[in-house]
Motif scaffolding. Structure first.
Motif, mmCIF file in Angstrom:
data_model
loop_
_atom_site.group_PDB
_atom_site.id
_atom_site.type_symbol
_atom_site.label_atom_id
_atom_site.label_comp_id
_atom_site.label_asym_id
_atom_site.label_seq_id
_atom_site.Cartn_x
_atom_site.Cartn_y
_atom_site.Cartn_z
ATOM 1 N N LYS A 1 69.388 24.965 -84.631
ATOM 2 C CA LYS A 1 70.489 24.040 -84.325
ATOM 3 C C LYS A 1 70.368 22.821 -85.236
ATOM 4 C CE LYS A 1 71.635 25.814 -79.997
ATOM 5 N NZ LYS A 1 71.429 27.177 -80.319
ATOM 6 N N LYS A 2 71.519 22.254 -85.584
ATOM 7 C CA LYS A 2 71.506 21.066 -86.424
ATOM 8 C C LYS A 2 70.869 19.922 -85.643
ATOM 9 C CE LYS A 2 74.360 18.146 -89.353
ATOM 10 N NZ LYS A 2 75.727 17.885 -89.821
ATOM 11 N N GLY B 1 71.974 29.054 -88.571
ATOM 12 C CA GLY B 1 72.634 29.239 -87.278
ATOM 13 C C GLY B 1 72.393 30.624 -86.700
ATOM 14 N N TYR C 1 68.069 21.585 -89.799
ATOM 15 C CA TYR C 1 68.188 22.451 -88.634
ATOM 16 C C TYR C 1 66.796 22.744 -88.102
ATOM 17 C CZ TYR C 1 73.146 23.528 -89.248
ATOM 18 O OH TYR C 1 74.512 23.453 -89.316
#
Length: 178
Positions: A149-150, A144, A170
């Motif tokens: 981003k996931k 993060g 991610y």
């Protein structure tokens, strides 16, 4: 690209892992936490494992399929390792480990930002992704912090010690940094 690249950040030097690094690699990776928190570091970790890893890393670099960097302080001391592994289709997987005495100092975040920039600008990847075991939330926090981003939760994606694990994935895209 015949010579291994050398990258510098504010506090770190990212360069080629060498045979001289093997004793420190083995000393760091002896701790079972590395085997527990990764899918590919064995326990016990032996000198032969480090030699094999260096051989694979050199072959991958020669074939432009892998770029594994030592993470060093400015004095040249090995702290950990980080790399990008070409998965085809202009995407690469980010992987890293950091010696326990060097945890929680922001080194992985600093190194990963430089490696991602290198992957997009020099290696022309479109996508860089990473995965981690959910029981290692510190790794997810790093992802993060570096702008990933996931993208997905890969259900029962890895099997370890007879158990299947859901693995978060991610990603970051070249357009995210341009």
């Amino acid at each position: 690209m015949n010579d291994f690249p050398k990258l510098e950040t504010e506090r770190l030097i990212l360069d080629k892992i060498t045979m001289d690094d093997i004793p420190q690699i083995v000393a760091y990776l002896q701790n079972k936490v590395f085997s527990d928190h990764t899918s590919n570091i064995p326990h016990p970790y032996r000198k032969e494992d480090a030699e094999f890893w260096l051989k694979l890393s050199a072959e991958a670099f020669k074939n432009r399929k892998g770029f594994t960097f030592a993470i060093r302080d400015k004095k040249g001391k090995l702290l950990g390792a980080i790399g990008l592994h070409d998965e085809g289709s202009d995407k690469a997987e980010l992987g890293y480990w950091m010696g326990i005495p060097n945890w929680n100092k922001g080194y992985v975040t600093e190194a990963a930002k430089a490696i991602i920039d290198y992957g997009f600008r020099e290696l022309n990847f479109n996508k860089i992704f990473a995965t981690y075991f959910q029981y290692n939330p510190a790794s997810g926090k790093v992802l993060g912090k570096i702008g990933m981003k996931k993208e997905a939760l890969l259900k029962q994606h890895l099997k370890k010690n007879g158990k299947y694990y859901d693995i978060p994935m991610y990603s970051i895209f070249k357009e995210d940094i341009d």
